[in-house]
Scaffold this active site. Structure first.
Site, PDB file in Angstrom:
ATOM      1  N   ASP A 146       1.134  -1.298   0.073  1.00 23.09           N
ATOM      2  CA  ASP A 146       0.060  -0.034  -0.017  1.00 23.09           C
ATOM      3  C   ASP A 146       0.880   1.287  -0.108  1.00 23.09           C
ATOM      4  OD1 ASP A 146      -2.340   1.796   0.258  1.00 23.09           O
ATOM      5  OD2 ASP A 146      -3.105  -0.295   1.463  1.00 23.09           O
TER       6      ASP A 146
ATOM      7  N   ASP B   9      -2.941   4.619  -2.408  1.00 25.28           N
ATOM      8  CA  ASP B   9      -4.129   5.083  -1.850  1.00 25.28           C
ATOM      9  C   ASP B   9      -4.609   6.589  -1.916  1.00 25.28           C
ATOM     10  OD1 ASP B   9      -5.442   4.678   0.891  1.00 25.28           O
ATOM     11  OD2 ASP B   9      -4.823   6.549   1.375  1.00 25.28           O
TER      12      ASP B   9
ATOM     13  N   GLU C 140      -6.396   3.700  -6.063  1.00 27.08           N
ATOM     14  CA  GLU C 140      -7.645   4.016  -5.302  1.00 27.08           C
ATOM     15  C   GLU C 140      -8.222   5.438  -5.677  1.00 27.08           C
ATOM     16  OE1 GLU C 140      -9.679   3.909  -1.208  1.00 27.08           O
ATOM     17  OE2 GLU C 140      -8.143   5.176  -1.374  1.00 27.08           O
TER      18      GLU C 140
ATOM     19  N   HIS D 287     -11.299  -3.026   3.157  1.00 24.03           N
ATOM     20  CA  HIS D 287     -11.173  -2.712   4.566  1.00 24.03           C
ATOM     21  C   HIS D 287     -12.019  -1.517   5.154  1.00 24.03           C
ATOM     22  CE1 HIS D 287      -8.372  -0.167   2.676  1.00 24.03           C
ATOM     23  NE2 HIS D 287      -8.177   0.594   3.607  1.00 24.03           N
ATOM     24  N   ASP D 288     -12.553  -0.771   3.977  1.00 25.65           N
ATOM     25  CA  ASP D 288     -13.163   0.557   4.125  1.00 25.65           C
ATOM     26  C   ASP D 288     -14.795   0.430   3.917  1.00 25.65           C
ATOM     27  OD1 ASP D 288     -10.922   1.981   4.271  1.00 25.65           O
ATOM     28  OD2 ASP D 288     -11.140   2.634   2.350  1.00 25.65           O
TER      29      ASP D 288
HETATM   30  O1  ISL Z   1     -14.162   4.903   3.830  1.00 28.05           O
HETATM   31  C1  ISL Z   1     -14.313   5.165   2.817  1.00 28.05           C
HETATM   32  C2  ISL Z   1     -15.918   4.967   2.540  1.00 28.05           C
HETATM   33  O2  ISL Z   1     -16.582   6.017   3.141  1.00 28.05           O
HETATM   34  C3  ISL Z   1     -13.727   6.448   2.072  1.00 28.05           C
HETATM   35  O3  ISL Z   1     -14.091   7.629   2.589  1.00 28.05           O
HETATM   36  C4  ISL Z   1     -12.330   6.379   2.182  1.00 28.05           C
HETATM   37  O4  ISL Z   1     -11.914   7.065   3.133  1.00 28.05           O
HETATM   38  C5  ISL Z   1     -11.611   6.709   1.019  1.00 28.05           C
HETATM   39  O5  ISL Z   1     -12.091   5.715   0.001  1.00 28.05           O
HETATM   40  C6  ISL Z   1     -10.218   6.684   1.141  1.00 28.05           C
HETATM   41  O6  ISL Z   1      -9.492   5.479   1.641  1.00 28.05           O
HETATM   42  C7  ISL Z   1      -8.356   5.213   1.763  1.00 28.05           C
HETATM   43  O7  ISL Z   1      -7.732   6.454   2.333  1.00 28.05           O
HETATM   44  C8  ISL Z   1      -8.015   6.666   3.777  1.00 28.05           C
HETATM   45  C9  ISL Z   1      -7.915   5.470   4.599  1.00 28.05           C
HETATM   46  O8  ISL Z   1      -8.521   5.798   5.835  1.00 28.05           O
HETATM   47  C10 ISL Z   1      -8.636   4.549   4.149  1.00 28.05           C
HETATM   48  O9  ISL Z   1      -8.627   3.254   4.718  1.00 28.05           O
HETATM   49  C11 ISL Z   1      -7.982   4.067   2.921  1.00 28.05           C
HETATM   50  O10 ISL Z   1      -8.464   3.038   2.133  1.00 28.05           O
HETATM   51  C12 ISL Z   1      -7.246   7.821   4.135  1.00 28.05           C
HETATM   52  O11 ISL Z   1      -5.757   7.108   3.814  1.00 28.05           O
END
Ligand code: ISL
Ligand code: CA
Length: 558
Positions: free
Chosen positions: A98, A199, A254, A327-328
């Site tokens: 990541d 990310d 992402e 994981h989100d």
């Molecule tokens: O989690 C989400 C769904 O509601 C998104 O708002 C998410 O925060 C967004 O997709 C970005 O995600 C990534 O960056 C974030 C981190 O918290 C997430 O775990 C990651 O996958 C900030 O680094």
């Protein structure tokens, strides 16, 4: 057909904190992952995407990095990482790291310097601005509630953070910062890692001047000013030239808010940027106008429309990544299937649906045993910063109804996906001998990996079969997608075609029986049932068939 190993691969995502704890401190770790590599190899996956293991104060579980070249103490050491890479490679698998470079932690040395004075050499590694008459520089709201700006007394300026205030945004306009990042990426690639999941990479370029939105509201969603911003493609092409193109690796960006038009550039077939991106359009189908927490039911019609748009629009131009959870996101079987009576069958149906589309499939840990969402009784039992910030704003400060907000957390909260992996039916699901950092889902007694491995009809073996099919039939990877019977209210049906081969994929997304009839198109000789999620399938003519609740079938016609 442009063959690439990363198109033929299946990726498995590990969220290290929740995967396997080797030393009883309640936190998953690198040694714990090594212990389970044979489990993953046996599943058949090709690539592991490892959520962040870098040094971090853990404001956002590792997505706030304080040293990109060090490993979080709780997870182990750099030696453990080296061993992990070796052990993964020894089994013929690959490792995708990541890469979190839209922001760092506020405890990163760069930010500590940046804060010291307006003329510090690191000042421009971040985005600083004077306030607007005692208010933040603009009205953008953060992904994690509240303003995207935090005030710093030392220099009487604010810094930008699209996520938590402990995740200051890096300033990609600064070439020195970009070089540091490229060097760091090269350092990891030279260590032997095989790619990056980047990310929120489409947020790295912000619109000049960082203007407020036009609504006049104190806080407003400013996405149009930082999603797919003006210089993002330039930066990615530079990164590609200086780093990515020098290695044979896998990359996925992402990209919340990216359209298929954006995706056709990020994931262009010429390979000048990334291999593929993660879209969010299908993840937004159950969000109302109020955003993520404004839960509404999703519909099959919308799902068909969104998935088909991505399949059609990227065909020949780019490449899709395929996922239904991570994981989100909530657990796929709870969100799109049925996590009660039809849990096993609907999990297999969803897997079939996803793995037969064109793109690279991603499996999120626990998906392969059909893990479900969780309902903790009180807010205190949750850990996620997104949940707690939203709860504070909505309930503690906003006076909204407690039960209603908890209900939204049950449906959408990120901790649904973060409860520890369920390995067996011993205490804490065999995840740890200590006290887990986040409670285990109480259903581990029934849903666990040991049970799955002991049952030939388990979801685990079903995934194994899907992956094997992918390796045997080119049409699964490269075939052209076509949606059929788009208005069918229960069944998502589509075909894939490559030369003489055609796949017919039928997925009943409902808890009721469903009728289907199919007109044979060309001179088909053999019809073979490649995949099915029922114990027995009645021999039926394709022209007239009935699917049981959540039944899925894949026919190969040639
Ligand atoms: O989690 C989400 C769904 O509601 C998104 O708002 C998410 O925060 C967004 O997709 C970005 O995600 C990534 O960056 C974030 C981190 O918290 C997430 O775990 C990651 O996958 C900030 O680094
Ligand atoms: Ca541990």
């Amino acid at each position: 057909m442009d063959k690439k190993w990363w198109k033929e691969s299946v990726v498995y995502q590990i969220y290290p904190r929740s995967f396997n704890d080797s030393n009883g401190d309640g936190i998953g770790d690198i040694k714990g992952i090594i212990e389970k590599l044979d489990y993953l190899k046996n599943l058949g996956i090709d690539v592991i995407w490892l959520s962040p293991i870098y040094q971090s104060p853990n404001d956002d579980n590792g997505y706030d990095i304080s040293d990109y070249k060090a490993v979080m103490n709780e997870f182990g050491t750099m030696e453990d990482m080296d061993t992990l890479v070796e052990e993964i490679h020894a089994r013929g698998m690959k490792l995708m790291m990541d890469l979190v470079v839209n922001h760092s932690s506020d405890e990163h040395q760069w930010f500590i310097e940046s804060k010291k004075s307006a003329d510090n050499p690191y000042r421009d590694y971040y985005i600083w601005k004077k306030g607007d008459n005692g208010k933040p520089p603009n009205n953008w709201s953060s992904f994690f509630s509240g303003s995207t700006w935090d005030y710093d007394e030392t220099t009487d300026e604010y810094y930008l953070h699209l996520f938590s205030k402990k995740q200051p945004d890096l300033n990609w306009e600064n070439p020195a910062l970009r070089k540091e990042i490229y060097d760091m990426m090269t350092w990891w690639l030279d260590k032997g890692v095989d790619g990056f999941r980047m990310d929120v990479i489409n947020l790295i370029s912000k619109v000049d001047g960082l203007p407020s939105t036009s609504s006049g509201k104190d806080l407003d969603w400013g996405g149009e000013y930082f999603m797919n911003g003006p210089l993002v493609h330039e930066y990615l092409q530079e990164m590609n030239q200086q780093v990515l193109s020098k290695y044979d690796i896998i990359t996925v960006g992402e990209s919340p808010g990216a359209t298929t038009k954006d995706a056709a550039r990020y994931a262009n077939a010429e390979g000048t940027e990334l291999n593929m991106i993660f879209t969010f359009e299908h993840m937004d189908l159950d969000s109302g106008p109020g955003g993520k927490w404004d839960v509404k039911p999703w519909t099959l019609g919308d799902l068909k429309e969104v998935m088909s748009k991505w399949q059609y629009d990227l065909a020949g131009k780019g490449w899709n990544s395929l996922y239904l959870n991570n994981h989100d996101q909530p657990r796929m079987v709870s969100r799109f299937g049925n996590d009660g009576e039809y849990r096993v069958r609907s999990a297999k149906m969803l897997a079939t649906f996803l793995h037969m589309l064109q793109g690279t499939p991603y499996i999120y840990q626990g998906e392969e045993i059909g893990m479900t969402n969780v309902r903790f009784e009180s807010i205190e039992e949750y850990d996620d910063i997104e949940i707690h910030n939203m709860f504070r704003e909505a309930v503690t400060e906003g006076g909204q109804d407690y039960d209603k907000v908890m209900e939204a957390i049950y449906v959408k909260g990120r901790d649904n996906a973060r409860t520890p992996m369920q390995w067996d039916n011993s205490d804490h699901a065999g995840f740890t001998t200590g006290t887990p950092w986040l409670k285990v889902n109480p259903n581990y007694d029934e849903i666990n990996a040991v049970n799955a491995l002991n049952d030939q009809d388990s979801i685990y073996y079903f995934y194994q079969h899907l992956i094997q099919m992918r390796k045997q039939h080119d049409v699964i990877v490269y075939g052209k997608y076509e949606l059929i019977q788009k208005d069918h209210a229960q069944i998502y049906a589509y075909t894939r075609t490559l030369d003489q081969d055609e796949l017919l994929i039928l997925c009943n997304f409902s808890g009721e029986k469903a009728e289907f009839s199919y007109e044979m198109t060309s001179k088909q000789d053999t019809v073979e049932l490649l995949v099915q999620n029922m114990e027995t399938v009645e021999d039926q003519f394709l022209s007239e068939l009935t699917l049981a609740p959540y039944e899925a079938r894949v026919y190969k016609i040639s």
